[in-house]
Design a protein around this motif. Structure first.
Motif, PDB file in Angstrom:
ATOM      1  N   LEU A 151       0.295  -1.616  -0.411  1.00  0.00           N
ATOM      2  CA  LEU A 151      -0.504  -0.192   0.169  1.00  0.00           C
ATOM      3  C   LEU A 151       0.906   1.581   0.064  1.00  0.00           C
TER       4      LEU A 151
ATOM      5  N   TYR B  14      10.737  -2.080   0.616  1.00  0.00           N
ATOM      6  CA  TYR B  14      10.105  -3.105   0.577  1.00  0.00           C
ATOM      7  C   TYR B  14      11.143  -3.457  -0.807  1.00  0.00           C
TER       8      TYR B  14
ATOM      9  N   ASP C 286      -5.020  -6.714  12.936  1.00  0.00           N
ATOM     10  CA  ASP C 286      -4.809  -5.987  11.296  1.00  0.00           C
ATOM     11  C   ASP C 286      -5.507  -4.739  11.043  1.00  0.00           C
TER      12      ASP C 286
HETATM   13  C1  LIG Z   1      -1.615  -7.906   7.771  1.00  0.00           C
HETATM   14  C2  LIG Z   1      -1.453  -6.632   6.525  1.00  0.00           C
HETATM   15  C3  LIG Z   1      -0.331  -5.838   6.785  1.00  0.00           C
HETATM   16  C4  LIG Z   1       0.190  -4.792   5.557  1.00  0.00           C
HETATM   17  N1  LIG Z   1       1.278  -4.187   5.981  1.00  0.00           N
HETATM   18  C5  LIG Z   1       1.837  -3.899   4.947  1.00  0.00           C
HETATM   19  C6  LIG Z   1       3.076  -2.895   5.084  1.00  0.00           C
HETATM   20  O1  LIG Z   1       3.094  -2.676   5.349  1.00  0.00           O
HETATM   21  N2  LIG Z   1       3.136  -2.328   3.821  1.00  0.00           N
HETATM   22  C7  LIG Z   1       2.585  -1.714   3.011  1.00  0.00           C
HETATM   23  O2  LIG Z   1       2.357  -1.077   2.302  1.00  0.00           O
HETATM   24  N3  LIG Z   1       1.248  -2.570   2.841  1.00  0.00           N
HETATM   25  C8  LIG Z   1       0.645  -3.391   3.595  1.00  0.00           C
HETATM   26  N4  LIG Z   1      -0.569  -3.927   4.042  1.00  0.00           N
HETATM   27  C9  LIG Z   1      -1.047  -4.171   2.356  1.00  0.00           C
HETATM   28  C10 LIG Z   1      -1.334  -5.372   1.470  1.00  0.00           C
HETATM   29  O3  LIG Z   1       0.934  -5.317   1.168  1.00  0.00           O
HETATM   30  C11 LIG Z   1      -2.434  -4.830   0.633  1.00  0.00           C
HETATM   31  O4  LIG Z   1      -3.175  -5.397   1.110  1.00  0.00           O
HETATM   32  C12 LIG Z   1      -2.183  -6.123  -0.524  1.00  0.00           C
HETATM   33  O5  LIG Z   1      -2.339  -5.369  -1.779  1.00  0.00           O
HETATM   34  C13 LIG Z   1      -1.260  -7.494   0.093  1.00  0.00           C
HETATM   35  O6  LIG Z   1      -1.512  -8.042  -1.311  1.00  0.00           O
HETATM   36  P1  LIG Z   1      -2.020  -9.442  -0.980  1.00  0.00           P
HETATM   37  O7  LIG Z   1      -3.746  -9.298  -1.278  1.00  0.00           O
HETATM   38  O8  LIG Z   1      -1.748 -10.629  -2.262  1.00  0.00           O
HETATM   39  O9  LIG Z   1      -2.474 -10.308   0.309  1.00  0.00           O
HETATM   40  C14 LIG Z   1      -0.933  -4.702   4.911  1.00  0.00           C
HETATM   41  C15 LIG Z   1      -1.912  -5.860   4.928  1.00  0.00           C
HETATM   42  C16 LIG Z   1      -2.348  -6.472   5.731  1.00  0.00           C
HETATM   43  C17 LIG Z   1      -3.578  -7.075   5.400  1.00  0.00           C
END
Ligand SMILES: Cc1cc2nc3c(=O)[nH]c(=O)nc-3n(C[C@H](O)[C@H](O)[C@H](O)COP(=O)(O)O)c2cc1C
Length: 183
Positions: free
Chosen positions: A94, A109, A140
């Motif tokens: 995000l 990252y 979360d």
């Molecule tokens: C529990 C949780 C922790 C996350 N931590 C981060 C983070 O540290 N930094 C960030 O930029 N996004 C973070 N995100 C956002 C995710 O990277 C984003 O929702 C992404 O679309 C998740 O990919 P996925 O749907 O393939 O799992 C987080 C999301 C969740 C649910």
């Protein structure tokens, strides 16, 4: 011997990295058999499979400041290959919804992962992911809402926003197709 196929892998928890990997594969379809995106879970690909690819594409989601653990294991296996094929990296997070945070130097990252594994990716980008509070556990949800509060994002617990720029995903896929042509 390399079998000249592009191998596409993804690591996800909520599905956005998989959707991006699928989109890339569809876009790569130029009359040849399109690659099938493969989840790094539950079974990591065998090193021989990695070694055979002409190009590896990795689409990796971030959680709590890091790429998912299976991404680390995958990159360790990749780096241990005697002659690793070129790799294209896409991080999904995000932070990348903000200007300047989509590049390998601007996205923390991506930058840290490239440095830690001493990679020289043929292409690297960060895509903004999806924010869907209703999917998250209570804990979360509160933590992500707090991070959003600090970074000027939405905090309404009913928010569901897909930030991914699909035109940017298309451009990345076209970059990959151009790498294949050069091969
Ligand atoms: C529990 C949780 C922790 C996350 N931590 C981060 C983070 O540290 N930094 C960030 O930029 N996004 C973070 N995100 C956002 C995710 O990277 C984003 O929702 C992404 O679309 C998740 O990919 P996925 O749907 O393939 O799992 C987080 C999301 C969740 C649910």
């Amino acid at each position: 011997m390399r079998d000249n196929a592009i191998a596409v892998y993804y690591a996800t928890r909520d599905g956005q990295a998989r959707r991006i990997a699928e989109h890339i594969c569809r876009r790569l379809n130029d009359g040849r058999k399109p690659p099938t995106p493969r989840n790094l879970l539950p079974t990591p690909p065998p090193p021989a499979e990695l070694a055979q690819a002409s190009l590896i594409v990795l689409v990796a989601a971030v959680r709590y400041g890091k790429h998912l653990p299976e991404v680390e294991r995958f990159l360790n296996a990749y780096s241990a290959l005697p002659s690793p094929p070129p790799i294209a990296l896409a991080s999904v997070n995000l932070s990348a919804r903000k200007p300047g945070k989509t590049t390998s130097s601007g996205n923390p990252y991506l930058r840290k992962t490239i440095a830690r594994h001493r990679l020289a990716p043929a292409a690297a980008i960060a895509f903004a992911g999806r924010l869907d509070y209703r999917r998250y556990s209570w804990r979360d949800r509160q933590i992500i809402r707090f991070i959003m509060l600090l970074t000027g994002g939405p905090t309404d617990p009913d928010t569901c926003i897909e930030y991914t720029s699909w035109s940017a995903v298309d451009e990345f896929a076209d970059q990959i197709a151009a790498l294949r042509r050069r091969d």
